[in-house]
Design an enzyme around this catalytic site. Structure first.
Site, PDB file in Angstrom:
ATOM      1  N   GLN B 346      35.078  45.285  41.531  1.00  0.00           N
ATOM      2  CA  GLN B 346      34.741  44.978  43.232  1.00  0.00           C
ATOM      3  C   GLN B 346      33.543  45.153  43.436  1.00  0.00           C
ATOM      4  O   GLN B 346      32.656  45.856  42.699  1.00  0.00           O
ATOM      5  CB  GLN B 346      35.376  46.067  43.818  1.00  0.00           C
ATOM      6  CG  GLN B 346      35.723  45.931  45.349  1.00  0.00           C
ATOM      7  CD  GLN B 346      37.007  45.650  45.733  1.00  0.00           C
ATOM      8  OE1 GLN B 346      37.985  46.321  45.634  1.00  0.00           O
ATOM      9  NE2 GLN B 346      37.150  44.404  46.322  1.00  0.00           N
ATOM     10  N   SER B 514      33.851  51.689  42.288  1.00  0.00           N
ATOM     11  CA  SER B 514      35.174  51.271  42.874  1.00  0.00           C
ATOM     12  C   SER B 514      36.128  51.578  41.918  1.00  0.00           C
ATOM     13  O   SER B 514      35.820  51.639  40.587  1.00  0.00           O
ATOM     14  CB  SER B 514      35.242  49.982  43.532  1.00  0.00           C
ATOM     15  OG  SER B 514      36.734  49.612  43.624  1.00  0.00           O
ATOM     16  N   THR B 515      37.238  51.929  42.207  1.00  0.00           N
ATOM     17  CA  THR B 515      38.561  52.126  41.161  1.00  0.00           C
ATOM     18  C   THR B 515      39.352  50.938  41.284  1.00  0.00           C
ATOM     19  O   THR B 515      40.473  50.692  40.491  1.00  0.00           O
ATOM     20  CB  THR B 515      39.219  53.647  41.474  1.00  0.00           C
ATOM     21  OG1 THR B 515      38.510  54.541  41.296  1.00  0.00           O
ATOM     22  CG2 THR B 515      40.547  53.874  40.379  1.00  0.00           C
ATOM     23  N   HIS B 516      39.010  49.818  41.941  1.00  0.00           N
ATOM     24  CA  HIS B 516      39.943  48.403  42.186  1.00  0.00           C
ATOM     25  C   HIS B 516      39.350  47.782  40.912  1.00  0.00           C
ATOM     26  O   HIS B 516      38.656  46.800  40.957  1.00  0.00           O
ATOM     27  CB  HIS B 516      39.460  47.842  43.408  1.00  0.00           C
ATOM     28  CG  HIS B 516      39.806  49.007  44.497  1.00  0.00           C
ATOM     29  ND1 HIS B 516      38.999  48.382  45.746  1.00  0.00           N
ATOM     30  CD2 HIS B 516      40.485  49.985  44.638  1.00  0.00           C
ATOM     31  CE1 HIS B 516      39.528  49.437  46.525  1.00  0.00           C
ATOM     32  NE2 HIS B 516      40.280  50.453  45.867  1.00  0.00           N
ATOM     33  N   LEU B 517      39.807  48.076  39.637  1.00  0.00           N
ATOM     34  CA  LEU B 517      39.911  47.295  38.566  1.00  0.00           C
ATOM     35  C   LEU B 517      41.016  46.239  38.556  1.00  0.00           C
ATOM     36  O   LEU B 517      42.244  46.840  38.709  1.00  0.00           O
ATOM     37  CB  LEU B 517      39.607  48.156  37.311  1.00  0.00           C
ATOM     38  CG  LEU B 517      38.715  49.187  37.169  1.00  0.00           C
ATOM     39  CD1 LEU B 517      39.101  50.108  36.058  1.00  0.00           C
ATOM     40  CD2 LEU B 517      37.435  48.548  36.987  1.00  0.00           C
TER      41      LEU B 517
END
Lengths: 492, 587
Positions: B346, B514-517
């Site tokens: 992200q 972000s942790t939106h991998l």
């Protein structure tokens, strides 16, 4: 006027799995008079065991009848007393503490040696309705046979079928009840029974067509609601077994907790707290019994187990019948207490808490510990966080229940209708006795609440009795073990 | 010796959002379901007030996350570098334990737009040939917005979503997001109350002609009872959301929205501290036979199952597929293979604004509170003119207000000592943030594979992440930085600082991004470019389903959780209608 709140309390005598417990404090006071009554009557009129039970063979298992019996056993919450903690279902052994000593529940599985496997249908009926065992000896009235007297023949048949064919036999001899003299003289109970027990019913149970009649049958009989919610007299007898007497279900105290009045047929717009169920709609009652929660209240105390093991398993028709019946009972008080309202008092508290300047210590404790969920207006949140303004647990004469909830927290049962076992944290690890007393006093006098002060000594007494199993949450893990992070309880 | 357990119908690996939702669906279908969770159990007792309000424990020491020691990832920016393991989580925060990331997430729950699910088709329609870089590997999800809409709708009811619809059955509603796909129903709950930052942002963006709307928040604005009978209480803005478990039953999570209902079911069970090491294949390799895991006592256990659902975190899903040798690993040199392909992330950036005359009280906040504009979504304006494909939403959210992570001081302040203290005290509460959350396209050289050097305590290779920024995405975020500067100018703070990536920057894993991998086991309609088909069924093993943001062929600007939930229900519907009676490939 806003809808009245009711609490988190509703205890019931029959539903607990704790290894030991106490009946109402009132019982302690009546112990001596009761002993005298029994002794005097015993010598005045000695007599033998009750009617010999007629003998008939156990009926063949009928699937539908067994299933109906299982349902009725839920209704009667038999497991609450007849299953010991960690024990097999219905194998008995739970200690029910009484002022006369512990009464141990019996094995009611169909095991022939240690249970009721040899009981005939009529012996079974006599135990339930008259408190008389197959051997002719008397049961202690910890067994609610005065209420069960009104169970219909057909329902007895169903319960018998279930306990003979639907319950697994367990070979287990629970500890025998061994009360001191004169209470070990079971035969003397015949006088108690003669004075206080109900008259066995012969009429069939009302079906669902007349909801009120059906509700009356369930509430007075198998539901044995009066065991906790009807005040007891000098001989520990329920002051009323049916609605012919306004004392019936007019509220009582149990282990220091209020088992509130279930009377009060007013509508929510007329009612005030302290008026029993007056502030609850029919639907509120149904929701509470089915799920342990409604728009006003969340279950705590002994009633939690009743909801979990009994009422949450009832069918809609029966829940509606119970609600319909309870809504017919007029308030027992000419003029209910005026607590909790949208009054200027309530607005004052809300404004003070919202402004959060010059707070009393109690107000400060409320904001720091309670306000996150119950909010400055004490209204909580519908079905999730109970209303505190007008709450009957908070306004009860005896603050034991309130102190217990503050110290130990509480948890809703997970029920089929409302699965979430919402938990309120306990604050015993965080607040000392004086803080809890100050907070409880604040709660009892905030908004429209009007109840007496709480002392640190009262808190200490409740705290002493808490075990690890009572606690909901014990605070954060100590990041610096060995360091004293907060002051211990102060002296009051 | 391997212990063998009694077979079950369904094994679910990972008891987070998708695992618990799939548990409801499969138990509904009458199957015996067993969930295996690598981490500890987490019940409401772990999140009791005021336990979670511990910034050091959860916000800094990241107690709800995986341990890099046992589940680390190695990173490099290109195939020429040596990948090194992350020893402390910095750039992302992968959760562990029951609830997974769903326990510690922020609570922003978005839908994808119709375009975000069909980026390849959109690009072909919109841009001239040769505009997009040659190494960009765009793909459609293989499922459309219309197909997912009822599942988004249901998941939003499960989560008690608070917000304002902007497009109700095609009708545009003022105050909502006009760029969203059409909703069949309004939000379950109204938006959270506004904070001062929200008001300032709304006024500024409206005056610039944009269309601000409230963040779609899975921190409930009011009491809510969801379709499972689970209950949420109104959020009190305590400020402990991202990285924390919710102390108030307000943030939607598997704990607050699913698990007690699931545990009521006799045909559901779960085991914690059960670390799945392999998914076992049948002799012919066309199905899976169960999973092998290591239990809390260190025993190796084989759990036979008729179906396996792989529902762990993006990275763990890909690693377990690679370790189990299921599907062909991706090779960037040849562009062949699929497992690990199209790993995306992200693109974020932010501005920090200081106002001497505003006191924001930043300790009063909720992860899902805020105001947003979608005016710069990929299909909302002419991105070609600015030289990129993609977009960002621009938002504000109150805070952070924590004593450790919430302190902001002017750039010329010393980093420590009494001067820093004075300045921190003077500036606390006077800062406001405006941020961007942006799309990330997939590229040939961004992928996941097994590290040749570093191993976990069981001797299995760690996952290796090969990833760097690309010019297209950097041009996109530079553009967003300029848009934010426009807003800052409108607001006129006393001073401000910005932090945006630029063309030429390289991925820096030492900073939180972000942790939106996303990606690595993507969905699609072509087995040559996807790991699972459009029903999330593995192309090579029909009784294995892989679910999560790992399915996204490239990352969208909108947060992933809403789409993960919708995809779970989408797959479940097909499995229940077609697969259970007639097991076999669904495509």
């Amino acid at each position: 006027m806003s809808a009245r709140s009711r609490t988190a309390d509703d205890p019931s005598a029959v539903a607990t799995r704790r290894p030991a417990r106490r009946r109402s404090i009132a019982v302690v006071a009546t112990a001596i008079p009761l002993a005298m009554v029994i002794s005097v009557l015993a010598f005045a009129n000695p007599a033998g065991p009750g009617d010999p039970a007629s003998r008939s063979p156990a009926a063949k298992p009928d699937k539908a009848l067994v299933a109906q019996g299982a349902y009725l056993a839920r209704m009667g919450d038999c497991t609450a007393c007849h299953t010991a903690p960690g024990g097999k279902p219905f194998a008995g052994g739970l200690a029910i503490e009484s002022p006369f000593g512990a009464i141990y529940s019996t094995n009611i599985t169909p095991d022939k040696a240690t249970g009721i496997g040899n009981y005939t249908r009529d012996e079974f009926a006599a135990a339930l309705r008259k408190g008389i065992r197959a051997d002719g000896k008397r049961l202690y009235p910890a067994m609610p046979y005065p209420a069960y007297a009104s169970i219909s023949d057909h329902d007895i048949d169903a319960l018998y079928a279930y306990f003979m064919h639907g319950v697994a036999p367990v070979h287990h001899q629970p500890q025998q009840t061994d009360l001191g003299f004169p209470f070990n003289q079971r035969w003397t109970l015949m006088f108690w029974d003669w004075m206080f027990a109900g008259t066995p019913r012969s009429a069939p149970a009302p079906d669902g067509h007349d909801a009120v009649a059906r509700g009356r049958y369930l509430v007075q009989g198998l539901g044995h609601c009066g065991s906790c919610h009807t005040p007891r007299g000098l001989a520990f007898q329920s002051k009323a077994l049916d609605d012919g007497d306004p004392a019936f279900l007019s509220g009582a105290e149990l282990n220091g907790w209020l088992a509130p009045s279930l009377r009060g047929k007013r509508t929510s717009s007329e009612a005030t707290a302290g008026d029993g169920l007056g502030g609850w709609s029919h639907e509120d009652i149904v929701n509470y019994l089915a799920t342990g929660r409604n728009a006003h209240a969340a279950v705590a105390g002994e009633m939690k187990s009743v909801v979990e093991h009994s009422t949450s398993h009832l069918n809609d028709a029966d829940l509606n019948a119970i609600a319909a019946y309870l809504k017919t009972l007029p308030s027992h008080r000419a003029k209910p207490d005026q607590v909790g309202s949208n009054s200027s008092d309530a607005r004052d508290t809300t404004q003070r808490l919202t402004k959060a300047t010059d707070l009393s210590h109690g107000g400060r404790l409320y904001l720091d510990n309670c306000g996150a969920c119950h909010f400055a207006d004490g209204r909580g949140a519908k079905t999730v966080f109970p209303v505190l303004d007008g709450n009957s647990l908070i306004n009860a004469d005896n603050p034991t229940g309130l102190i217990h909830v503050i110290l130990a927290g509480a948890q809703l049962p997970s029920t089929p209708g409302a699965p979430e076992s919402l938990m309120m944290p306990g604050f015993a690890w965080r607040l000392n006795d004086q803080d809890v007393a100050t907070l409880a006093t604040f709660l009892r006098q905030a908004w429209g609440n009007k109840a007496s002060k709480v002392t640190a000594r009262q808190v200490a007494d409740v705290r002493k009795k808490l075990g690890p199993d009572d606690m909901h949450g014990n605070g954060p893990d100590d990041p610096y073990p060995g360091l004293q992070m907060h002051a211990d309880a102060e002296d009051d | 010796m391997v212990m063998k357990k009694k077979p079950v119908d369904v094994v679910i690996i990972g008891l987070g959002w998708s695992g618990s939702l799939m548990g409801m669906e499969m138990t509904d279908a009458g199957l015996d379901v067993l969930a295996l969770e690598r981490g500890n159990d987490r019940t409401k007792k772990d999140f009791l007030y005021p336990k979670p309000a511990d910034e050091l424990k959860y916000g800094v020491r990241l107690s709800l996350m995986q341990e890099p020691r046992t589940d680390g990832v190695t990173m490099r920016r290109n195939t020429q570098e040596n990948a090194l393991p992350q020893r402390h989580w910095t750039t992302f925060h992968p959760g562990t334990g029951v609830g997974g990331c769903g326990a510690h997430w922020t609570g922003v729950l978005y839908r994808a737009t119709p375009t975000e699910l069909t980026m390849k088709s959109f690009a072909e329609k919109t841009f001239p040939q040769g505009f997009l870089p040659e190494d960009m590997q765009l793909q459609d999800h293989g499922v459309t917005y219309e197909e997912l809409e009822p599942h988004y709708d249901f998941f939003e009811k499960i989560a008690g979503l608070s917000g304002q619809a902007g497009n109700l059955k095609g009708e545009k509603i003022k105050g909502g997001n006009p760029f969203e796909g059409p909703r069949q129903n309004p939000f379950p709950l109204p938006p959270l109350p506004r904070t001062l930052t929200d008001t300032l942002f709304t006024e500024a963006t409206e005056s610039l002609g944009y269309h601000p709307y409230p963040y779609p928040s899975a921190n409930a604005s009011q009491s809510w009872t969801n379709p499972y009978g689970m209950q949420l209480g109104p959020c009190n803005f305590c400020g402990f959301c991202s990285n924390y478990g919710c102390l108030n039953y307000s943030k939607a999570s598997p704990q607050t929205c699913v698990l007690d209902a699931l545990k009521q079911r006799q045909n559901f069970s779960y085991r914690t501290n059960s670390d799945v090491r392999r998914i076992n294949k049948s002799a012919d390799g066309k199905t899976v036979t169960g999973v092998t895991y290591i239990d809390g006592d260190g025993n190796e256990v084989f759990q036979p199952a008729k179906m396996v659902f792989l529902c762990s975190f993006t990275l763990s899903n890909v690693r377990l597929l690679l370790l189990s040798d299921i599907g062909k690993p991706y090779d960037p040199a040849t562009g062949t293979g699929v497992v690990g392909r199209n790993f995306t992330y992200q693109i974020t950036g932010s501005a920090d604004l200081y106002f001497k005359h505003h006191q924001f009280n930043p300790f009063i906040n909720a992860g899902g509170s805020g105001q947003v504009i979608d005016d710069f979504a990929p299909d909302a304006f002419d991105t070609q003119k600015h030289g990129f494909i993609g977009g960002s939403y621009i938002y504000t959210t109150q805070g952070p207000g924590g004593a450790i992570n919430g302190i902001r001081v002017s750039p010329d302040t010393p980093a420590w000592g009494s001067a820093w203290k004075r300045q921190a005290a003077a500036e606390y509460g006077h800062h406001m943030m405006i941020g961007t959350t942006g799309s990330n396209m997939a590229y040939r050289d961004c992928y996941l594979d097994l590290d040749p050097t570093y191993r976990d305590p069981h001797g299995d290779p760690l996952l290796r992440m090969t990833y760097d920024w690309h010019d297209n995405d950097m041009r996109m975020t530079e553009f967003m930085g300029d848009r934010i500067r426009d807003i800052v100018k409108k607001l006129g703070p006393d001073y401000h600082t910005t932090s945006f990536h630029q063309v030429g920057d390289h991925f820096d894993p030492s900073k939180y991004q972000s942790t939106h991998l996303t990606g690595g086991a993507v969905m699609g309609t072509d087995p040559n470019t996807s790991v699972v088909n459009r029903y999330l069924q593995h192309w090579d093993a029909h009784n294995l389903f892989v679910i999560g943001a790992t399915n996204f062929p490239q990352n969208m600007m909108h947060n992933p959780t809403g789409t993960v939930g919708a995809l779970t229900f989408w797959a479940a519907k097909k499995i229940r209608s077609d697969y259970l009676d007639n097991p076999g490939p669904l495509m």
